[in-house]
Design a protein around this motif. Structure first.
Motif, PDB file in Angstrom:
ATOM      1  N   LEU A  48       0.829  -1.199   0.000  1.00 32.42           N
ATOM      2  CA  LEU A  48       0.000   0.000   0.000  1.00 32.42           C
ATOM      3  C   LEU A  48       0.867   1.253   0.000  1.00 32.42           C
ATOM      4  CD1 LEU A  48      -2.746  -1.045   2.565  1.00 32.42           C
ATOM      5  CD2 LEU A  48      -3.019  -0.790   0.100  1.00 32.42           C
ATOM      6  N   LEU A  49       1.897   1.247   0.816  1.00 39.11           N
ATOM      7  CA  LEU A  49       2.755   2.418   0.919  1.00 39.11           C
ATOM      8  C   LEU A  49       3.582   2.627  -0.341  1.00 39.11           C
ATOM      9  CD1 LEU A  49       3.866   2.158   4.638  1.00 39.11           C
ATOM     10  CD2 LEU A  49       2.321   3.816   3.620  1.00 39.11           C
ATOM     11  N   PHE A  50       3.888   1.535  -1.053  1.00 43.57           N
ATOM     12  CA  PHE A  50       4.617   1.726  -2.303  1.00 43.57           C
ATOM     13  C   PHE A  50       3.764   2.478  -3.303  1.00 43.57           C
ATOM     14  CE2 PHE A  50       5.865   0.548  -6.602  1.00 43.57           C
ATOM     15  CZ  PHE A  50       7.165   0.988  -6.581  1.00 43.57           C
ATOM     16  N   PRO A  92      15.785   4.908  -0.509  1.00 42.78           N
ATOM     17  CA  PRO A  92      14.989   5.117   0.709  1.00 42.78           C
ATOM     18  C   PRO A  92      13.953   6.225   0.501  1.00 42.78           C
ATOM     19  CG  PRO A  92      17.370   5.387   1.094  1.00 42.78           C
ATOM     20  CD  PRO A  92      17.126   5.472  -0.378  1.00 42.78           C
ATOM     21  N   THR A  93      12.829   6.100   1.167  1.00 41.78           N
ATOM     22  CA  THR A  93      11.825   7.158   1.175  1.00 41.78           C
ATOM     23  C   THR A  93      11.317   7.338   2.598  1.00 41.78           C
ATOM     24  OG1 THR A  93       9.943   5.684   0.768  1.00 41.78           O
ATOM     25  CG2 THR A  93      11.085   6.577  -1.163  1.00 41.78           C
ATOM     26  N   LEU A  94      10.899   8.545   2.909  1.00 35.11           N
ATOM     27  CA  LEU A  94      10.285   8.837   4.195  1.00 35.11           C
ATOM     28  C   LEU A  94       8.845   9.262   3.959  1.00 35.11           C
ATOM     29  CD1 LEU A  94      13.045  10.791   6.179  1.00 35.11           C
ATOM     30  CD2 LEU A  94      12.232   8.447   6.572  1.00 35.11           C
ATOM     31  N   ILE A  95       7.922   8.534   4.539  1.00 35.37           N
ATOM     32  CA  ILE A  95       6.505   8.789   4.336  1.00 35.37           C
ATOM     33  C   ILE A  95       5.927   9.463   5.563  1.00 35.37           C
ATOM     34  CG2 ILE A  95       4.266   7.728   3.859  1.00 35.37           C
ATOM     35  CD1 ILE A  95       5.752   5.463   2.493  1.00 35.37           C
ATOM     36  N   SER A  96       5.349  10.639   5.380  1.00 36.55           N
ATOM     37  CA  SER A  96       4.744  11.379   6.484  1.00 36.55           C
ATOM     38  C   SER A  96       3.360  10.812   6.780  1.00 36.55           C
ATOM     39  CB  SER A  96       4.628  12.862   6.130  1.00 36.55           C
ATOM     40  OG  SER A  96       5.910  13.418   5.912  1.00 36.55           O
ATOM     41  N   LYS A 126       9.981   4.875   7.239  1.00 37.70           N
ATOM     42  CA  LYS A 126      10.997   4.687   6.211  1.00 37.70           C
ATOM     43  C   LYS A 126      10.715   3.417   5.408  1.00 37.70           C
ATOM     44  CE  LYS A 126      15.985   4.512   5.367  1.00 37.70           C
ATOM     45  NZ  LYS A 126      17.344   4.554   5.972  1.00 37.70           N
ATOM     46  N   ILE A 127      10.545   3.604   4.106  1.00 41.21           N
ATOM     47  CA  ILE A 127      10.373   2.487   3.180  1.00 41.21           C
ATOM     48  C   ILE A 127      11.519   2.547   2.183  1.00 41.21           C
ATOM     49  CG2 ILE A 127       8.847   1.341   1.550  1.00 41.21           C
ATOM     50  CD1 ILE A 127       7.560   1.631   4.228  1.00 41.21           C
ATOM     51  N   ASP A 152      12.583  -5.756  -4.602  1.00 37.71           N
ATOM     52  CA  ASP A 152      12.219  -5.976  -3.208  1.00 37.71           C
ATOM     53  C   ASP A 152      11.976  -4.618  -2.564  1.00 37.71           C
ATOM     54  OD1 ASP A 152      11.654  -7.220  -0.811  1.00 37.71           O
ATOM     55  OD2 ASP A 152      13.719  -7.801  -0.363  1.00 37.71           O
ATOM     56  N   MET A 153      11.346  -4.617  -1.419  1.00 36.64           N
ATOM     57  CA  MET A 153      11.166  -3.400  -0.646  1.00 36.64           C
ATOM     58  C   MET A 153      11.137  -3.775   0.826  1.00 36.64           C
ATOM     59  SD  MET A 153       7.161  -2.637  -1.571  1.00 36.64           S
ATOM     60  CE  MET A 153       7.386  -3.085  -3.289  1.00 36.64           C
ATOM     61  N   SER A 154      11.485  -2.837   1.660  1.00 36.64           N
ATOM     62  CA  SER A 154      11.480  -3.114   3.099  1.00 36.64           C
ATOM     63  C   SER A 154      10.791  -1.979   3.832  1.00 36.64           C
ATOM     64  CB  SER A 154      12.905  -3.298   3.630  1.00 36.64           C
ATOM     65  OG  SER A 154      13.638  -2.087   3.509  1.00 36.64           O
TER      66      SER A 154
END
Length: 200
Positions: free
Chosen positions: A9-11, A131-135, A143-144, A159-161
Motif C-alpha cells: 500500500l505504501l509503495f 529510501p523514502t520517508l513517508i509522512s 521509512k520504506i 524488493d522493498m522493506s
C-alpha cells in the motif's frame, strides 16, 4: 502478512512523492521513481474510476517491477522444483495479486507526503536501494526502502522493506510454510481465489 500488505500500500502512495531534489545528476533508480510519480499524479488528478486505476497500475507502475526475479526470491528453493508452466502461472498470479492491492491503495489516495532520499549503492553497481520517508498523520515518518536492480537500460523494483523488514523475505516465509503444509498447487489455488474475489 500484515507487513506485506502495508508495504504494498505504501509503495503505491510513495509513487506520489514530492521528490523535488531529484535532478538529472541523481541516480537513475531515483529518476525512475520521480518519472513514475509525475505520470501517476497526472492521471490521479483526473481519474478515479476503478477500471482506469487498474489501467494506471498496469501501464505506469508495474512496468517498473521485475516480477520474475521477485517470484524466484519469493518461492526460494521451491522455484527450481517447478516446471516452466507452473513458474509462469505463479508469476502471472503474483503480478495480479499486486495489481489488486495497488488498486485498493490508489482508490484511497489522499495526498500523502513522501520524500525520496538519495539512492545507496554497494560493490554491485547494478543494485541500488532508494529510501523514502513517508509522512503519516499523528505518527513518526515511516521509512520504506526499495531495492532496485538494473535491467537493460532501466531500473526495476525487486524488493522493498518497511522498518528494515524485507517484503520478499516475508513472502518467502509465508509461501514456504504453505507449500510445506499443503503443497504448491494448494498455494496457487489460494492466490487464484484471492484474485478472483478481488475482481468481483
Amino acid at each position: 502478512m500484515k507487513i506485506i500488505q502495508t508495504a504494498l500500500l505504501l509503495f503505491a502512495f510513495s509513487l506520489n512523492a514530492t521528490a523535488s531534489d531529484i535532478t538529472a545528476n541523481s541516480h537513475p533508480a531515483e529518476r525512475v521513481v520521480q518519472e513514475t510519480t509525475d505520470k501517476v499524479l497526472s492521471v490521479l488528478d483526473n481519474q478515479q474510476d476503478v477500471n482506469q486505476v487498474n489501467q494506471l497500475i498496469n501501464d505506469i507502475i508495474l512496468p517498473h517491477f521485475n516480477f520474475e526475479q521477485m517470484s524466484k526470491w519469493a518461492l526460494g528453493k521451491h522455484w527450481d522444483r517447478l516446471d516452466k508452466n507452473k513458474q509462469m502461472l505463479f508469476v502471472s498470479n503474483f503480478r495480479q495479486l499486486l495489481v489488486n492491492t495497488y488498486a485498493t491503495a490508489l482508490s484511497a489516495f489522499d495526498n500523502q507526503s513522501v520524500d525520496v532520499l538519495p539512492a545507496k549503492t554497494g560493490k554491485n553497481k547494478k543494485v541500488a536501494m532508494v529510501p523514502t520517508l513517508i509522512s503519516l498523520s499523528n505518527a513518526e515518518p515511516l521509512k520504506i526502502s526499495y531495492m532496485m536492480m538494473e535491467s537493460g537500460t532501466d531500473w526495476k523494483v525487486v524488493d522493498m522493506s518497511i522498518g528494515g523488514v524485507s517484503l520478499i523475505r516475508n513472502y518467502r516465509a509465508t509461501y514456504a510454510s504453505e507449500i510445506r503444509n499443503a503443497g504448491f498447487d494448494t498455494l496457487m489455488e489460494k492466490i487464484i481465489k484471492k484474485n478472483e474475489f478481488a475482481g468481483l
